[in-house]
Enzyme design. Structure first.
Site, PDB file in Angstrom:
ATOM      1  N   SER A  81       0.825  -1.218   0.000  1.00 42.47           N
ATOM      2  CA  SER A  81       0.000   0.000   0.000  1.00 42.47           C
ATOM      3  C   SER A  81       0.851   1.257   0.000  1.00 42.47           C
ATOM      4  O   SER A  81       0.327   2.337  -0.259  1.00 42.47           O
ATOM      5  CB  SER A  81      -0.978   0.006   1.165  1.00 42.47           C
ATOM      6  OG  SER A  81      -0.438  -0.590   2.294  1.00 42.47           O
ATOM      7  N   HIS A 127      -3.612  -3.680  -5.592  1.00 40.98           N
ATOM      8  CA  HIS A 127      -3.848  -3.122  -4.260  1.00 40.98           C
ATOM      9  C   HIS A 127      -5.298  -3.334  -3.861  1.00 40.98           C
ATOM     10  O   HIS A 127      -6.194  -2.584  -4.276  1.00 40.98           O
ATOM     11  CB  HIS A 127      -3.474  -1.632  -4.256  1.00 40.98           C
ATOM     12  CG  HIS A 127      -3.526  -1.011  -2.899  1.00 40.98           C
ATOM     13  ND1 HIS A 127      -3.906   0.290  -2.681  1.00 40.98           N
ATOM     14  CD2 HIS A 127      -3.246  -1.521  -1.681  1.00 40.98           C
ATOM     15  CE1 HIS A 127      -3.855   0.549  -1.386  1.00 40.98           C
ATOM     16  NE2 HIS A 127      -3.456  -0.523  -0.766  1.00 40.98           N
ATOM     17  N   GLU A 165      -7.137  -1.169  -6.786  1.00 36.13           N
ATOM     18  CA  GLU A 165      -6.228  -0.257  -7.481  1.00 36.13           C
ATOM     19  C   GLU A 165      -5.185  -1.121  -8.178  1.00 36.13           C
ATOM     20  O   GLU A 165      -4.499  -1.923  -7.541  1.00 36.13           O
ATOM     21  CB  GLU A 165      -5.523   0.679  -6.487  1.00 36.13           C
ATOM     22  CG  GLU A 165      -6.303   1.935  -6.185  1.00 36.13           C
ATOM     23  CD  GLU A 165      -5.567   2.873  -5.243  1.00 36.13           C
ATOM     24  OE1 GLU A 165      -5.822   4.078  -5.306  1.00 36.13           O
ATOM     25  OE2 GLU A 165      -4.748   2.419  -4.411  1.00 36.13           O
ATOM     26  N   ASN A 208      -5.169   6.361  -1.025  1.00 31.83           N
ATOM     27  CA  ASN A 208      -4.596   6.708   0.279  1.00 31.83           C
ATOM     28  C   ASN A 208      -3.929   8.078   0.253  1.00 31.83           C
ATOM     29  O   ASN A 208      -3.937   8.795   1.244  1.00 31.83           O
ATOM     30  CB  ASN A 208      -3.616   5.633   0.745  1.00 31.83           C
ATOM     31  CG  ASN A 208      -4.355   4.408   1.279  1.00 31.83           C
ATOM     32  OD1 ASN A 208      -5.550   4.489   1.572  1.00 31.83           O
ATOM     33  ND2 ASN A 208      -3.678   3.290   1.389  1.00 31.83           N
TER      34      ASN A 208
END
Ligand code: 3HC
Ligand code: NAI
Length: 696
Positions: A410, A431, A443, A481
């Site tokens: 991540s 991801h 992702e 994120n």
């Protein structure tokens, strides 16, 4: 383009829709359908009419590509076409295969008889586009399947197999094969026996018990999805089918449909529909790229993510081999997967047989040699570059040529990870989001050297396992994120300015998030973020800026799991309780920085948090990390609980007006030096606000 063809078979006119991919009810199709029906009616060599589509689709409904264009309202509109069918003097039979949705089903309900393939998929999914069926569906469906079933189908958009509707008046015959042949035979039978030209509109609906059914449905919907107005409008329209004469009900449905068509909620949901489909198309990757085969998957790490990731593949029948360093870690991982499946079984969503089928596809190993025959390996080990290096070196050693090597990292640089192998073109980031078996977002991180067919295969696989894939370039936090950091910082800034954590949470919950940022933090646990911050502070003490969360953690408050975090919790109860201890920590934090708190309105909180997402999103777009503004929306909708009826942060910004967004950001930035450092306006955003061109 006529979008339909006409032929005569054995004195039956066969009108076939030809508007691929799903026979959307385009203007051309609607017009030619009427022309062909008139032709058939006038032809003495024709006794009956069969209308049909393709094996993939009778029709997917109104042609969504015409939404927002004049063609949508160009005559004949769908309700006129349906009226034409109802009033033809020769029998009209709909032959239904593939999907029969929305306007497609409404059209079929205008035919005198319906013959369907057993596997055909039938429904009125307009509510998912923030609409209601606008061509009589709310008035006709209750007449053929009953009020309760129709209400459920229309307010949820549920799609049902024809086989399961065989005993309703919706279908006159259900067949396993050759639906067109069966419909022609059926039409000839109607003619031979001189059967009546049945019209759904003439079926009576009994009002008995209706009020109770409607009231129960209304209560359920009122407690349901916040901010979505379509489900209740669907209910209002269906209610009219019981209590109003048919034509008045149709008029009422039309009024509500037009209201919804011009609502921001529907605009947002239609945006999501096209955004999801656009996200899987990559400009430099041809649609016909040959995909690599993925028939067996290896997963490294049986922890939180590895287990969930494995389940995705087991669910669709793809065998998984799970690798760990120690047997007890494997045993724990496998036990968790089984427990998850058994819980799903207890909820009645899968059978005991399915649990065993899925578990039988799972094998375990402590040796990389067992990865020699896997087509795709996904690494989900500790987030540490040395560990990743060890894993990818091993994968490079054992995996066959042409296999795909994926990381679920991540935060780490995928290009560096790819560099640990002799085949960086086969390396990609997949991801997943936690819990990986539930969260829809995937992702797909495209490294500098990732091959196009690896990317295309990953997207196709993502769709196959039911995810919403979005491609991201490599950067810290990828798309989602990275934006989340900005959102949380914006919330913290609002708190420092004077808002309380609970006010911030409530403001964002009223905006439509299921939970505000502090409630989310308490649920996820505060300790992991604290550990990361401590590591960063140790590595770079001068650059570290303390945050209130540090003080909360120092007080031993790690969230729900410790009974206290940003809120306090009573034992066994997840309801957050505002805690004066936290208020005090925040107060002291402000005082130490010489900040005098002020009143921060809920609107300002929302603007700060959402515009922070938009500003970061625009930077991500400018850097080419995301391919399109709408991709960013898909990330936020599916991974971070952004309310669907707002269409995603970038769509929302467009609706607010980029000029207004930029003005607000400039005003936030002017408040202090710290604010100016945070609110660095994305040049792309400023440019588009200036030119008034939408962000694409
Ligand atoms: N009109 C035009 N194109 C449509 C369409 C429609 N109604 N529905 C889907 N498409 C297109 C998609 O955009 C996609 O195009 P692309 O290949 O260029 O990306 C292609 O068809 C395939 O779609 P999917 O990728 O979604 O393929 P699936 O096989 O997974 O799903 C589907 C097919 C079940 C038809 C799904 O696309 C779907 O649910 N479509 C929307 C159905 C719908 O909401 N209909 C109601 C429309 S509103 C209406 O009818 C109003 C009326 O009441 C007056
Ligand atoms: P975890 O700690 O729950 O699981 C990691 C597992 O990997 C452990 O079972 C451990 O025994 C195993 N492991 C460690 N080194 C190994 C090695 N060399 N060989 C084989 N197995 C090894 O961690 P989690 O949360 O599952 O995270 C895994 C990865 O997924 C990390 O890269 C993380 O950043 C990423 N991730 C985590 C998310 C989350 O919410 N937890 C979300 C998205 C990505």
């Amino acid at each position: 383009m006529s979008h339909a063809t006409y032929e005569i078979k054995d004195r039956v006119a066969l009108i076939t829709f030809q508007n691929p991919p799903v026979n959307g009810m385009s203007y051309a199709l609607r017009k030619n359908l009427v022309v062909f029906v008139d032709q058939a009616e006038a032809d003495s060599g024709v006794d009956a009419i069969v209308i049909t589509g393709s094996a993939r689709a009778f029709s997917g409904g109104a042609d969504v590509t015409e939404f927002g264009t004049p063609k949508v309202l160009q005559q004949p509109i769908l309700r006129v076409v349906i009226e034409v069918l109802e009033n033809v003097t020769k029998p009209v039979v709909a032959a239904i295969d593939g999907v029969c949705l929305g306007g497609g089903l409404e059209l079929a309900l205008g035919a005198h008889y319906r013959v369907a393939a057993a596997h055909a998929q039938i429904g009125l999914p307009e509510v998912k586009l923030g609409l209601l069926p606008g061509a009589g569906g709310t008035q006709r469906l209750p007449r053929v399947v009953g009020l309760e079933k129709a209400l459920h189908m229309i307010t949820t958009g549920q799609v049902i197999k024809a086989k399961a509707l065989a005993d309703t008046a919706l279908l006159d015959k259900v067949v396993e094969t050759d639906v067109v042949g069966a419909a022609i035979a059926f039409a000839k039978e109607v003619v031979a026996q001189n059967l009546p030209l049945k019209r759904v509109r003439d079926i009576e609906i009994s009002p008995e018990g209706a009020n109770e059914i409607l009231q129960a449905a209304r209560e359920k919907l009122e407690n349901g999805k916040k901010g979505q107005i379509a489900p209740l409008k669907c209910l209002d329209a269906v209610q009219a089918s019981v209590f109003m004469p048919f034509d008045d009900g149709l008029k009422f449905e039309r009024e509500l449909f037009l209201q919804l068509m011009s609502s921001p909620e529907s605009a947002a949901m239609r945006h999501i529909f096209s955004a999801e489909r656009a996200a899987t198309k990559i400009p430099d990757v041809p649609a016909d790229t040959l995909l690599r085969k993925v028939e067996k998957v290896g997963v490294i790490g049986a922890g939180t993510m590895g287990g969930g990731i494995s389940m995705n593949f087991l669910n669709v029948g793809i065998p998984v081999v799970l690798l760990e360093q120690k047997q007890d870690a494997l045993d724990r991982g496998v036990a968790t997967i089984r427990r998850n499946y058994e819980n799903t079984m207890k909820k009645g969503r899968i059978t005991a047989e399915q649990v065993e089928e899925r578990m039988a596809l799972l094998s375990t190993t402590l040796s990389y040699d067992d990865f020699a025959d896997v087509d795709l390996a996904i690494e989900a080990v500790f987030e540490n570059m040395d560990v990743k290096k060890a894993v990818f070196s091993e994968l490079d050693r054992v995996m066959k040529k042409g296999a795909i090597l994926a990381s679920n990292t991540s935060t780490l640089d995928l290009n560096v990870i790819a560099g640990f192998t002799s085949r960086p073109e086969d390396v990609i980031g997949l991801h997943f989001f936690s819990p990986a078996n539930v969260m829809k977002l995937l992702e797909i991180v495209r490294g500098e050297k990732t091959a196009k067919d690896v990317l295309a295969t990953s997207i196709a696989l993502g769709k196959k396992i039911g995810k919403k894939p979005v491609v991201s370039g490599v950067c810290d936090g990828f798309i989602g994120n990275r934006m989340l950091y900005a959102y949380r910082d914006a919330a913290d800034n609002a708190m420092l300015a004077g808002a309380s954590p609970s006010q911030i949470d409530k403001a964002l919950e009223n905006f439509g998030f299921a939970m505000g940022p502090y409630r989310v933090a308490d649920l996820a646990g505060l300790d992991i973020g604290w550990a990361v911050r401590k590591r960063r502070a140790e590595a770079n003490p001068d650059a570290y800026v303390p945050v209130v969360a540090d003080r909360i953690c120092e007080a031993g408050r790690f969230g729900q799991k410790t009974g206290a975090g940003w809120y306090k919790y009573e034992a066994g109860n997840r309801t957050p309780i505002v805690d004066p201890v936290v208020e005090n920590i925040v107060k002291e934090f402000r005082e130490a920085r010489g900040i005098t708190p002020r009143v921060v309105s809920d609107q300002e909180i929302v603007n700060r948090c959402i515009f922070a997402l938009v500003n970061e999103g625009a930077k991500i777009l400018e850097e080419g990390i995301a391919l399109r503004a709408s991709d960013i929306d898909i990330v936020y909708l599916n991974g971070y609980g952004f309310p669907a009826h707002r269409g995603g942060p970038m769509h929302y910004a467009q609706q607010v007006g980029l000029f207004n967004v930029v003005r607000a950001i400039k005003r936030f930035a002017a408040a202090s030096e710290a604010e100016a450092r945070f609110w660095k306006l994305a040049p792309l955003l400023e440019k588009h606000a200036e030119s008034n061109e939408p962000l694409k």
